[in-house]
Design a protein around this motif. Structure first.
Motif, PDB file in Angstrom:
ATOM      1  N   PRO A 196       0.671  -1.135   0.000  1.00 28.01           N
ATOM      2  CA  PRO A 196      -0.112  -0.021   0.013  1.00 28.01           C
ATOM      3  C   PRO A 196       0.989   1.154   0.084  1.00 28.01           C
ATOM      4  N   GLN A 256       1.818   1.711  -3.529  1.00 28.94           N
ATOM      5  CA  GLN A 256       0.879   2.171  -4.621  1.00 28.94           C
ATOM      6  C   GLN A 256       0.395   3.785  -4.087  1.00 28.94           C
ATOM      7  N   LEU A 280      -5.058  -2.647   6.738  1.00 26.56           N
ATOM      8  CA  LEU A 280      -4.197  -3.130   5.666  1.00 26.56           C
ATOM      9  C   LEU A 280      -5.233  -4.304   4.869  1.00 26.56           C
ATOM     10  N   TYR A 283      -7.888  -2.143   3.073  1.00 28.99           N
ATOM     11  CA  TYR A 283      -7.445  -1.468   1.672  1.00 28.99           C
ATOM     12  C   TYR A 283      -7.240  -2.615   0.687  1.00 28.99           C
ATOM     13  N   ARG A 284      -6.954  -3.479   0.935  1.00 28.49           N
ATOM     14  CA  ARG A 284      -6.606  -4.591  -0.101  1.00 28.49           C
ATOM     15  C   ARG A 284      -7.971  -4.972  -0.942  1.00 28.49           C
ATOM     16  N   ARG A 322      -9.480  -2.097  -2.867  1.00 27.45           N
ATOM     17  CA  ARG A 322      -8.572  -2.195  -4.380  1.00 27.45           C
ATOM     18  C   ARG A 322      -9.507  -3.416  -5.206  1.00 27.45           C
TER      19      ARG A 322
END
Length: 196
Positions: A58, A61, A180, A183-184, A187
């Protein structure tokens, strides 16, 4: 500072807790229960390193700094290193290196089961962390290394189940892991394949 210097700094920074624990153990400076301190601290640093390794993608990115990815393998291996120390301290001092006692504890105590599973899941990730293994496995490498998400959840529940009382200590780890993984997931849901 050149990025090579950042790599060296990261290496020695993550090694320093181990150096401190070894020094503290041999100088009788780990409190009234040094084995408990060793167990707690090695487990804590295994979790911290795992979270840091999950944070690198992250960070790359969001910042566009691609060289951050050069730190991911080292930080992930430190997670395995501290998890292995955590396991060895428990096996050597609590179970006297007995396989029978170890298996009985894994079978009877759920939080030990979760911790042991987490270590087992980390093992193939450490073994296949090299560029050679990445080339040999191809796309399967990425699939395999998503086991790190499962390890994070296993570590979190291992921690929660272990303390059983004052959960304030585990809250920062839980929040970091949720952020974490969230966030994945965000996306993944935003990819064109999902949106179609």
């Amino acid at each position: 500072m050149p990025f090579t210097s950042w790599r060296f700094a990261t290496f020695f920074l993550l090694l320093s807790p181990c150096v401190w624990l070894v020094y503290g153990f041999f100088s009788n400076n780990l409190g009234a229960n040094p084995v408990e301190t060793l167990t707690h601290q090695t487990g804590k640093w295994a979790f911290i390193c795992l979270l840091l390794s999950l944070a690198i993608t992250p960070a790359r990115q969001l910042t566009g700094v691609k060289k951050l990815m050069l730190l991911r393998r080292m930080v992930g291996l430190y997670a395995f290193f501290y998890a292995t120390l955590h396991f060895l301290v428990y096996w050597v001092f609590d179970q006297s290196l007995s396989v029978a006692y170890l298996w009985e504890d894994i079978s009877d105590r759920p939080y030990i089961t979760l911790g042991f599973l987490g270590w087992l899941f980390l093992l193939p990730l450490a073994i296949t962390s090299t560029q050679n293994w990445r080339k040999r496995l191809g796309k399967r490498w990425l699939t395999l290394h998503k086991l790190a998400y499962a390890v994070g959840l296993l570590a979190l529940f291992h921690y929660i189940w272990l303390i059983r009382a004052d959960y304030r200590e585990v809250v920062p780890y839980a929040l970091a892991l949720c952020a974490l993984l969230g966030y994945r997931l965000f996306r993944w849901l935003k990819t064109p394949q999902r949106a179609a």
